[in-house]
Motif scaffolding. Structure first.
Motif, PDB file in Angstrom:
ATOM      1  N   UNK A 179     -23.050  23.374  -8.611  1.00  0.00           N
ATOM      2  CA  UNK A 179     -24.068  24.183  -9.040  1.00  0.00           C
ATOM      3  C   UNK A 179     -25.157  24.845  -7.741  1.00  0.00           C
ATOM      4  N   UNK A 180     -24.511  24.376  -6.517  1.00  0.00           N
ATOM      5  CA  UNK A 180     -25.354  24.880  -5.253  1.00  0.00           C
ATOM      6  C   UNK A 180     -24.767  26.528  -5.239  1.00  0.00           C
ATOM      7  N   UNK A 181     -23.891  26.514  -5.698  1.00  0.00           N
ATOM      8  CA  UNK A 181     -23.257  28.116  -5.687  1.00  0.00           C
ATOM      9  C   UNK A 181     -24.414  28.976  -6.829  1.00  0.00           C
ATOM     10  N   UNK A 182     -24.622  28.486  -7.928  1.00  0.00           N
ATOM     11  CA  UNK A 182     -25.409  29.227  -8.939  1.00  0.00           C
ATOM     12  C   UNK A 182     -26.792  29.067  -8.216  1.00  0.00           C
ATOM     13  N   UNK A 183     -27.315  28.245  -7.681  1.00  0.00           N
ATOM     14  CA  UNK A 183     -28.696  28.017  -7.177  1.00  0.00           C
ATOM     15  C   UNK A 183     -28.764  28.846  -5.791  1.00  0.00           C
ATOM     16  N   UNK A 184     -27.482  29.438  -5.325  1.00  0.00           N
ATOM     17  CA  UNK A 184     -27.712  30.454  -4.125  1.00  0.00           C
ATOM     18  C   UNK A 184     -27.550  29.600  -2.834  1.00  0.00           C
ATOM     19  N   UNK A 185     -27.381  28.484  -2.778  1.00  0.00           N
ATOM     20  CA  UNK A 185     -27.190  27.532  -1.563  1.00  0.00           C
ATOM     21  C   UNK A 185     -25.948  27.743  -0.751  1.00  0.00           C
TER      22      UNK A 185
END
Length: 184
Positions: A51-57
């Motif tokens: 989910x780091x990808x979806x959160x833009x991290x």
């Protein structure tokens, strides 16, 4: 049919659930564990929620580049990882690929002709990894690394087939199951 070990990535093979994939490093026992199960006749597949990808991290490009680095590192150690499957979504996206949902495993099953009943899921999350094992009919091994200790007893109706202190203990459980199946 092929049998597989579906490995969680963060908190299981290295890092923690908060580790960003560019900073990921394997635990010392991770590559030997992957090599051992391969030698037992299993293919290694990583199934990871990111989910780091979806959160833009982390970008998808950074994730792919990091996976390429991990695959190169494992190849140098003569360890074969057949594939890495990723869910880049947040839970609120309600996608069909976020563990414990089995879509990514079904993709792997179709690609590699995997017998799920003869396979294992190794991970540090009762809800996500052991829930996945239950959903696909594989044996689940909860490792007490990452979130493993914190998640004990928090999810009703989901219980691992084995609880392992670390990856070495998880591989011992797999070995014992393989030996037991030959004895029958």
């Amino acid at each position: 049919m092929t049998k597989a070990v579906f490995w969680d990535l963060l908190g299981t093979l290295g890092g923690t659930s908060q580790t960003l994939i560019p900073d990921f490093t394997f635990y010392d026992e991770a590559l030997p564990a992957l090599k051992t199960v391969h030698n037992l006749g299993f293919i290694n597949i990583i199934i990871t929620n990111q989910s780091h990808i979806a959160h833009g991290r982390v970008t998808m490009k950074e994730f792919d580049e990091s996976c390429e680095r991990l695959m190169d590192e494992s190849t140098k150690e003569e360890v074969e990882i057949k594939a890495i499957y990723v869910c880049p979504h947040q839970r609120k996206d309600n996608c069909s690929c976020k563990k414990p949902k089995p879509e990514l495993v079904f993709r792997a099953q179709n690609e590699f002709d995997i017998n799920l009943k003869s396979s294992f899921v190794v991970g540090d999350s009762v809800k996500n990894d052991m829930g996945l094992a239950q959903a696909i009919g594989a044996k689940g091994i909860l490792v007490l690394t990452g979130e493993g200790k914190e998640g004990m007893g928090t999810t009703k109706n989901i219980s691992p087939d084995s609880i392992a202190e670390n990856l070495t203990d998880a591989v011992d459980f797999i070995k014992n199951n393989v030996l037991h199946s030959f004895e029958q």
